[in-house]
Design an enzyme around this catalytic site. Structure first.
Site, PDB file in Angstrom:
ATOM      1  N   ASP A  65       5.710 -29.975  -8.765  1.00  0.00           N
ATOM      2  CA  ASP A  65       4.718 -28.904  -8.603  1.00  0.00           C
ATOM      3  C   ASP A  65       5.455 -27.589  -8.839  1.00  0.00           C
ATOM      4  OD1 ASP A  65       3.045 -26.907  -7.685  1.00  0.00           O
ATOM      5  OD2 ASP A  65       2.390 -28.011  -5.906  1.00  0.00           O
ATOM      6  N   ASN A  92       4.023 -22.553 -18.950  1.00  0.00           N
ATOM      7  CA  ASN A  92       2.695 -22.810 -19.509  1.00  0.00           C
ATOM      8  C   ASN A  92       1.694 -23.343 -18.492  1.00  0.00           C
ATOM      9  OD1 ASN A  92       0.823 -23.808 -21.874  1.00  0.00           O
ATOM     10  ND2 ASN A  92       1.286 -25.661 -20.689  1.00  0.00           N
ATOM     11  N   TYR A 156      -7.676 -15.264 -12.165  1.00  0.00           N
ATOM     12  CA  TYR A 156      -6.961 -15.888 -13.296  1.00  0.00           C
ATOM     13  C   TYR A 156      -6.441 -14.808 -14.250  1.00  0.00           C
ATOM     14  CZ  TYR A 156      -6.470 -18.265 -17.839  1.00  0.00           C
ATOM     15  OH  TYR A 156      -6.000 -18.710 -19.050  1.00  0.00           O
ATOM     16  N   GLY A 157      -7.334 -13.891 -14.662  1.00  0.00           N
ATOM     17  CA  GLY A 157      -6.942 -12.840 -15.610  1.00  0.00           C
ATOM     18  C   GLY A 157      -5.867 -11.929 -15.052  1.00  0.00           C
ATOM     19  N   ALA A 158      -5.955 -11.660 -13.750  1.00  0.00           N
ATOM     20  CA  ALA A 158      -4.948 -10.784 -13.136  1.00  0.00           C
ATOM     21  C   ALA A 158      -3.576 -11.448 -13.146  1.00  0.00           C
ATOM     22  CB  ALA A 158      -5.371 -10.442 -11.706  1.00  0.00           C
ATOM     23  N   LYS A 160      -2.504 -13.498 -15.340  1.00  0.00           N
ATOM     24  CA  LYS A 160      -2.013 -13.500 -16.728  1.00  0.00           C
ATOM     25  C   LYS A 160      -1.610 -12.097 -17.174  1.00  0.00           C
ATOM     26  CE  LYS A 160      -2.394 -17.862 -17.576  1.00  0.00           C
ATOM     27  NZ  LYS A 160      -1.232 -18.665 -18.010  1.00  0.00           N
TER      28      LYS A 160
HETATM   29  N1  LIG Z   1      -7.323 -23.462 -23.415  1.00  0.00           N
HETATM   30  C1  LIG Z   1      -7.633 -22.188 -23.531  1.00  0.00           C
HETATM   31  O1  LIG Z   1      -8.743 -21.826 -23.989  1.00  0.00           O
HETATM   32  C2  LIG Z   1      -6.648 -21.130 -23.112  1.00  0.00           C
HETATM   33  C3  LIG Z   1      -6.926 -19.801 -23.418  1.00  0.00           C
HETATM   34  C4  LIG Z   1      -6.031 -18.814 -23.049  1.00  0.00           C
HETATM   35  C5  LIG Z   1      -4.845 -19.150 -22.422  1.00  0.00           C
HETATM   36  N2  LIG Z   1      -4.583 -20.461 -22.140  1.00  0.00           N
HETATM   37  C6  LIG Z   1      -3.307 -20.754 -21.452  1.00  0.00           C
HETATM   38  O2  LIG Z   1      -2.669 -21.869 -22.051  1.00  0.00           O
HETATM   39  C7  LIG Z   1      -1.861 -22.542 -21.076  1.00  0.00           C
HETATM   40  C8  LIG Z   1      -2.139 -24.028 -21.121  1.00  0.00           C
HETATM   41  O3  LIG Z   1      -3.477 -24.259 -20.759  1.00  0.00           O
HETATM   42  P1  LIG Z   1      -4.330 -25.476 -21.320  1.00  0.00           P
HETATM   43  O4  LIG Z   1      -5.536 -24.899 -21.931  1.00  0.00           O
HETATM   44  O5  LIG Z   1      -3.475 -26.385 -22.081  1.00  0.00           O
HETATM   45  O6  LIG Z   1      -4.807 -26.104 -19.926  1.00  0.00           O
HETATM   46  P2  LIG Z   1      -4.637 -27.544 -19.250  1.00  0.00           P
HETATM   47  O7  LIG Z   1      -4.853 -28.617 -20.232  1.00  0.00           O
HETATM   48  O8  LIG Z   1      -5.480 -27.494 -18.023  1.00  0.00           O
HETATM   49  O9  LIG Z   1      -3.085 -27.568 -18.871  1.00  0.00           O
HETATM   50  C9  LIG Z   1      -2.573 -27.073 -17.684  1.00  0.00           C
HETATM   51  C10 LIG Z   1      -1.456 -28.005 -17.235  1.00  0.00           C
HETATM   52  O10 LIG Z   1      -0.790 -27.434 -16.115  1.00  0.00           O
HETATM   53  C11 LIG Z   1      -0.450 -28.480 -15.230  1.00  0.00           C
HETATM   54  N3  LIG Z   1      -0.354 -27.917 -13.888  1.00  0.00           N
HETATM   55  C12 LIG Z   1      -1.323 -27.286 -13.179  1.00  0.00           C
HETATM   56  N4  LIG Z   1      -0.870 -26.920 -11.984  1.00  0.00           N
HETATM   57  C13 LIG Z   1       0.435 -27.333 -11.940  1.00  0.00           C
HETATM   58  C14 LIG Z   1       1.447 -27.250 -10.949  1.00  0.00           C
HETATM   59  N5  LIG Z   1       1.218 -26.664  -9.761  1.00  0.00           N
HETATM   60  N6  LIG Z   1       2.667 -27.780 -11.222  1.00  0.00           N
HETATM   61  C15 LIG Z   1       2.903 -28.380 -12.407  1.00  0.00           C
HETATM   62  N7  LIG Z   1       1.994 -28.474 -13.382  1.00  0.00           N
HETATM   63  C16 LIG Z   1       0.771 -27.965 -13.147  1.00  0.00           C
HETATM   64  C17 LIG Z   1      -1.592 -29.498 -15.350  1.00  0.00           C
HETATM   65  O11 LIG Z   1      -1.146 -30.823 -15.068  1.00  0.00           O
HETATM   66  P3  LIG Z   1      -1.253 -31.510 -13.604  1.00  0.00           P
HETATM   67  O12 LIG Z   1      -2.589 -31.134 -13.039  1.00  0.00           O
HETATM   68  O13 LIG Z   1      -1.094 -32.970 -13.904  1.00  0.00           O
HETATM   69  O14 LIG Z   1      -0.115 -30.948 -12.818  1.00  0.00           O
HETATM   70  C18 LIG Z   1      -1.971 -29.379 -16.818  1.00  0.00           C
HETATM   71  O15 LIG Z   1      -1.301 -30.355 -17.589  1.00  0.00           O
HETATM   72  C19 LIG Z   1      -2.209 -21.903 -19.732  1.00  0.00           C
HETATM   73  O16 LIG Z   1      -1.193 -21.011 -19.355  1.00  0.00           O
HETATM   74  C20 LIG Z   1      -3.516 -21.162 -19.999  1.00  0.00           C
HETATM   75  O17 LIG Z   1      -3.691 -20.047 -19.178  1.00  0.00           O
HETATM   76  C21 LIG Z   1      -5.450 -21.452 -22.469  1.00  0.00           C
END
Ligand SMILES: NC(=O)c1ccc[n+]([C@@H]2O[C@H](COP(=O)([O-])OP(=O)(O)OC[C@H]3O[C@@H](n4cnc5c(N)ncnc54)[C@H](OP(=O)(O)O)[C@@H]3O)[C@@H](O)[C@H]2O)c1
Length: 256
Positions: A65, A92, A156-158, A160
């Site tokens: 975590d 990430n 969330y936005g804050a 980031k």
């Molecule tokens: N997708 C979009 O539209 C979008 C847009 C803008 C920015 N982003 C950014 O892109 C990045 C990746 O997001 P994504 O879209 O790929 O989302 P995602 O598929 O939900 O990936 C997030 C990952 O973080 C892991 N995670 C969450 N809490 C955790 C913790 N406490 N410790 C370890 N791992 C943790 C989750 O796995 P577990 O739950 O198994 O731990 C999951 O694999 C993020 O930073 C997000 O803000 C995404």
């Protein structure tokens, strides 16, 4: 360095990707591994990490975590033991919870701040000695969306927007130590982030359609289209790039 050298310039490098079990983190882990890098993927779900590592012996799962007090130390220890060093850290992992002001719950606010802001901070801090030894790179994944308001997503936005600020500040603090720091700020990308935030299938479809209409390129991005930038910012050839926050958003950020 010739172009031919450049093609494999990440071969043998040690890379940590948090949130590597799904979405952009998984695509990044695959892209780094396909360049010949050794990758530690971090997440809480062992099955997701195993799926990411499947068929790619260069990827090592690490169940942790990122937001736990002992998370950063455990992750850096795992990187040193599995990879023998640390050249690239990709912050990430994310938790996103939606609520308008008036309905924001303290508990999941703490969780978002811990995962999205404090975890990159303390993990990067913990990783400084090996990063300095490697003249390494820190890459934060933020969001292009934090330049505007997004109802229901102020926390969330804050987190980031704060990570953008940390990116710029760390770039200045760490430049004398030979460590580069940059952020990639994605626009809407097709990942399970909506499902992980608690949306049902209909809610995800509605969100994606709304996002698609706002993107000049007329579509939501693919995780590989973000991973490509992470890989290329990490390359030694990107050696003059630090302190930048790079929007990769299909043009959404420049709409008048
Ligand atoms: N997708 C979009 O539209 C979008 C847009 C803008 C920015 N982003 C950014 O892109 C990045 C990746 O997001 P994504 O879209 O790929 O989302 P995602 O598929 O939900 O990936 C997030 C990952 O973080 C892991 N995670 C969450 N809490 C955790 C913790 N406490 N410790 C370890 N791992 C943790 C989750 O796995 P577990 O739950 O198994 O731990 C999951 O694999 C993020 O930073 C997000 O803000 C995404």
């Amino acid at each position: 360095m010739t172009a031919a050298d450049g093609v494999r310039s990440l071969a043998g490098r040690a890379v940590v990707v948090t949130g590597g079990g799904t979405g952009i983190g998984r695509a990044a882990a695959h892209a780094f591994a396909d360049e010949g890098a050794r990758v530690l993927v971090v997440g809480r779900g062992a099955a997701r990490l195993a799926e990411t590592a499947h068929g790619r012996p260069g990827i090592h799962p690490c169940v942790a975590d990122v937001g736990a007090a002992d998370g950063p130390a455990r992750i850096v220890e795992a990187a040193l033991s599995a990879l023998g060093g640390l050249d690239v850290l990709v912050n990430n992992a994310v938790t996103m919870r939606s609520a308008p002001l008036g309905a924001i719950a303290r508990e999941n606010t703490h969780e978002q701040v811990a995962t999205n802001l404090l975890a990159p901070l303390f993990l990067t801090q913990e990783a400084l000695p090996p990063l300095e030894a490697a003249k390494g790179t820190v890459l934060n994944v933020t969001t292009a969306g934090n330049q505007r308001g997004w109802p229901g997503h102020s926390v969330y936005g804050a987190t980031k927007a704060a990570l953008d600020f940390l990116t710029r500040t760390w770039a200045l603090e760490l430049a004398p130590r030979g460590i580069r720091v940059a952020a990639v700020a994605p626009g809407p990308v097709e990942t399970p982030i909506g499902e992980h935030a608690g949306l049902d299938a209909e809610g995800v479809a509605r969100l994606r359609e709304r996002q698609r209409r706002r993107v000049p390129l007329g579509r939501v991005g693919q995780p590989e289209e973000i991973a490509w930038w992470l890989v290329n910012l990490a390359r030694p050839e990107a050696s003059y790039a630090t302190g930048l926050v790079l929007p990769v958003d299909g043009g959404a950020g420049v709409v008048f």
